[in-house]
Design an enzyme around this catalytic site. Sequence first.
Site, short mmCIF file in Angstrom:
data_model
loop_
_atom_site.label_atom_id
_atom_site.label_comp_id
_atom_site.label_asym_id
_atom_site.label_seq_id
_atom_site.Cartn_x
_atom_site.Cartn_y
_atom_site.Cartn_z
N GLY A 122 -3.02 -0.86 -9.04
CA GLY A 122 -2.59 0.54 -8.98
C GLY A 122 -1.47 0.73 -7.99
O GLY A 122 -0.81 -0.24 -7.59
N ASN A 123 -1.21 1.95 -7.59
CA ASN A 123 -0.19 2.20 -6.57
C ASN A 123 -0.58 3.43 -5.74
O ASN A 123 -1.60 4.05 -6.00
CB ASN A 123 1.20 2.36 -7.21
CG ASN A 123 1.22 3.52 -8.19
OD1 ASN A 123 1.07 4.66 -7.81
ND2 ASN A 123 1.38 3.20 -9.48
N HIS A 124 0.26 3.76 -4.76
CA HIS A 124 -0.12 4.79 -3.78
C HIS A 124 0.16 6.22 -4.22
O HIS A 124 0.02 7.14 -3.44
CB HIS A 124 0.64 4.55 -2.46
CG HIS A 124 0.24 3.28 -1.77
ND1 HIS A 124 -1.04 3.07 -1.34
CD2 HIS A 124 0.95 2.17 -1.44
CE1 HIS A 124 -1.11 1.88 -0.77
NE2 HIS A 124 0.08 1.31 -0.83
#
Length: 401
Positions: A211-213
């Site tokens: 995923g990412n932030h």
Amino acid sequence: MLKGKNILIGISGGIAAYKTPYLVRLFKLAGASVKVILTDSASQFVSPLTLATLSENAVPSSFVNEDDQGSVSWNNHVALALWADIMVVAPATANTLSKMAHGQSDNLLLVTYLSAKCPVFIAPAMDLDMYKHKSTKESLDRLVSFGHAIIPAEDGLLASGLSGAGRMAEPEHIMSFIVNHLREGQPLFGKQVIVTAGPTYEPIDPVRFIGNHSSGLMGYELAKRALKLGAEVILISGPTSLDIEDETIKVIRIRTAVEMNKAVLEYFQDSDIFIGAAAVADYRPAHVHDQKIKKESFANPHIELVKNPDIIAGLAKIKKHQFVLGFALETQDVLKNGTKKLKTKNLDAIVLNSLEDPGAGFGHNTNKIQFLSKKNGLKSFPLKSKSAVATDIWAEILKEL
Ligand code: C5P
């Protein structure tokens, strides 16, 4: 539509005034703040105490105002007119209509009306022959020419015992007339907007994902602003901790890029504006394990990746009238990379932000953007809250449209 709005109701002296307390109630239930002013004759039909109780505000009737400390001021009307986002005169008698149409100002309602710069709605009420009279028609025409909206009187039994047009519109009808009028006057009325927001989670096994932030905040603010501008809004959101209170925004929750792509394709054809604010993962694991991967099972662990669909670029092939706006979050060469994406993804415009700028991009409530459009070139904005940035972005899109 009326939530948070300041609504000033002026009541003039007709029997229909007995219905206006119910209108106050409806506005309050819709989340508006309400203040009421009465002419002297109106206070014979409906009590200031009833209206003060329902509106939760004092009901002034005089030019002169005395506060709790005994200090006296005369400029009630100016403060009331400045306070109002909307003024509604209900009922408007033939006398009040005529005075409003000719700038007379011999009571608080009339001076406040003359001072008001907000939209004014007028709900006439009188006996049928008075309503049909040429002078009433002339007053109404003049008031329309001033830019006010007339809520037509309705047909039915009148207090005189006669039957015909002249009854004040029912409070529910006054309310829906105002809501529709405001909605139709909005710049995105009749437009369908899709916003994608948040990250995507690409599963590795039932426990882990790539995923990412992204928090999704920028996309959520854009969706909320689109709603305020009158659009029908579909928000396609990856996993975030955010919520949308307003149920009129259709929220579709997805987890992966493939799911987001499917949802976008389902709604894109009927939409008018697409905003790709989501941080979509470019790759996903080629194989998703059914069971949690045990650390002992790999001597030399690696994850094979396959490319995800580029959702926004895919829209270029099926795009007709739609305006498509992308985002580019970069860590270097923002303008160069953004300009390239604008072209390769065939976008109408792109919002550029850089992780090099303090307070911009992921994990902040603020952002610093540049808006690059195919038609109007580059515009740079200072660091602002994401909600203010959403306002700027929509202002730019409206210019493009
Ligand atoms: O190529 P990059 O990911 O930097 O492009 C960002 C823009 O492209 C964003 O508008 C993002 O929502 C969109 N995008 C997409 N599908 C992907 C990757 C990015 O729609 N697979």
